[in-house]
Design a protein around this motif. Structure first.
Motif, short mmCIF file in Angstrom:
data_model
loop_
_atom_site.label_atom_id
_atom_site.label_comp_id
_atom_site.label_asym_id
_atom_site.label_seq_id
_atom_site.Cartn_x
_atom_site.Cartn_y
_atom_site.Cartn_z
N ALA A 127 3.05 -1.13 4.23
CA ALA A 127 2.74 0.12 3.52
C ALA A 127 3.98 1.00 3.41
N ALA A 128 4.09 1.69 2.28
CA ALA A 128 5.04 2.78 2.15
C ALA A 128 4.32 4.06 2.54
N VAL A 129 4.86 4.77 3.51
CA VAL A 129 4.24 6.00 4.00
C VAL A 129 5.17 7.17 3.67
N LEU A 130 4.67 8.13 2.91
CA LEU A 130 5.46 9.28 2.49
C LEU A 130 4.78 10.56 2.93
N GLN A 166 0.85 -1.19 0.00
CA GLN A 166 0.00 0.00 0.00
C GLN A 166 0.89 1.24 0.00
N LEU A 167 0.31 2.35 -0.41
CA LEU A 167 1.00 3.63 -0.41
C LEU A 167 0.11 4.64 0.30
N MET A 168 0.65 5.28 1.33
CA MET A 168 -0.09 6.28 2.09
C MET A 168 0.69 7.59 2.03
N LEU A 169 0.04 8.62 1.51
CA LEU A 169 0.67 9.92 1.28
C LEU A 169 0.05 10.94 2.22
N ASP A 191 -10.57 11.51 -10.32
CA ASP A 191 -11.20 10.34 -9.71
C ASP A 191 -10.38 9.09 -10.01
N GLY A 192 -10.01 8.35 -8.95
CA GLY A 192 -9.25 7.13 -9.13
C GLY A 192 -7.75 7.32 -9.01
N LEU A 193 -7.27 8.54 -8.84
CA LEU A 193 -5.84 8.73 -8.61
C LEU A 193 -5.43 8.06 -7.30
N ALA A 194 -6.37 7.99 -6.36
CA ALA A 194 -6.17 7.27 -5.11
C ALA A 194 -7.44 6.50 -4.79
N GLY A 195 -7.28 5.34 -4.17
CA GLY A 195 -8.44 4.54 -3.82
C GLY A 195 -9.17 5.07 -2.59
N ALA A 229 7.53 5.27 -8.13
CA ALA A 229 8.74 4.95 -7.38
C ALA A 229 8.54 3.74 -6.46
N THR A 230 7.34 3.58 -5.92
CA THR A 230 7.07 2.48 -4.98
C THR A 230 6.47 1.26 -5.66
N GLY A 231 6.00 1.41 -6.88
CA GLY A 231 5.36 0.30 -7.57
C GLY A 231 3.96 -0.01 -7.07
N VAL A 232 3.33 0.96 -6.40
CA VAL A 232 1.98 0.78 -5.87
C VAL A 232 1.00 1.57 -6.75
N GLY A 233 -0.05 0.92 -7.18
CA GLY A 233 -1.01 1.55 -8.06
C GLY A 233 -2.02 2.43 -7.34
N PRO A 234 -2.84 3.14 -8.10
CA PRO A 234 -3.82 4.05 -7.51
C PRO A 234 -4.80 3.39 -6.54
N ALA A 235 -5.28 2.19 -6.88
CA ALA A 235 -6.29 1.55 -6.02
C ALA A 235 -5.78 1.29 -4.61
#
Length: 248
Positions: free
Chosen positions: A49-52, A20-23, A133-137, A105-111
């Motif tokens: 999760a990758a947290v940035l 997961q990616l959390m921004l 819409d859909g840039l982030a889940g 960079a992280t290889g994590v998709g929008p969903a």
């Protein structure tokens, strides 16, 4: 991308690729470092999760109290309901490009990406999701608001609103109005209001956010699993429109 004098803090999985990616987007006058406690809580709950957390793209230019220092996403000088949307729109292309860069960079998709914003950062997260819409889940909006209430529901993004009931900077009524509008549009959203809390990121609401991430099944997932069921979206929207009080 952030300017040369800003930075991005990163918390990456100890082993393996991020799932997961959390921004995390901070509030006006703060910085990426101010989101560290939230980042640590998310990291404990979601170790893969990758947290940035990036710094805002501009130096904070002060507010009505005369406070200066830190970073901002857009200026508060002379800000009102008439110009708020214009200022937010100016930063959205740059922020969208940064989000896509983080995903690449992280290889994590929008969903599997969550935009998590506090105050001004929450405003940017909500409006970015509305614009793309859909840039982030998921969008987790703490003590935030829409610059302008949306005219259409998001099809690929779930919204989670978290607010202190006693917030005197951005009133909790903004979160309630946003939830009401999303429900009217048959969008996918939840709301949690913490009694006795103000404009802050308290542990009670962070715990609520983690619970929502773990347990809330997006309406689009239900629809895909169950097929076209008459009245399904309305019933699901009614389920999540109940305002849940967080323990303070």
């Amino acid at each position: 991308m952030p300017s040369d004098d800003s930075l991005v803090l990163q918390w990456m999985p100890v082993q393996g690729r991020p799932e997961q990616l959390m921004l995390l987007l901070h509030g006006a006058g703060d910085s990426a470092a101010g989101m560290a406690p939230l980042a640590e809580a998310l990291r404990r709950a979601f170790p893969q999760a990758a947290v940035l957390a990036p710094d805002g793209f501009a130096l904070f230019d002060g507010d009505s109290s005369g406070a200066v220092g830190g970073r901002q996403w857009f200026s508060l000088q002379g800000l009102d309901d008439g110009n708020r949307m214009q200022r937010v729109r100016q930063v959205l292309p740059k922020l969208a490009a940064w989000v896509r860069g983080a995903q690449q960079a992280t290889g994590v998709g929008p969903a599997a990406t969550a935009l998590v914003g506090f105050s001004q950062g929450a405003i940017c997260a909500l409006e970015l999701a509305q614009a793309e819409d859909g840039l982030a889940g998921r969008v987790l909006a703490f003590s935030g608001r829409y610059a302008v209430l949306p005219e259409q529901a998001l099809q690929h993004t779930t919204l989670h609103f978290f607010h202190g009931a006693e917030d005197d900077v951005i009133a909790a009524d903004h979160a309630r109005a946003a939830m009401q509008r999303v429900a009217e549009l048959q969008g996918d959203a939840t709301i949690d209001i913490a009694r006795g809390l103000g404009h802050e990121l308290p542990a009670a609401l962070v715990d609520c956010a983690i619970d929502r991430l773990r347990t809330h099944i997006p309406h689009r997932t239900w629809a895909a699993a169950l097929g076209a069921v008459p009245g399904l979206n309305e019933r699901l929207a009614e389920r999540d429109h109940v305002e849940r009080d967080a323990e303070d």
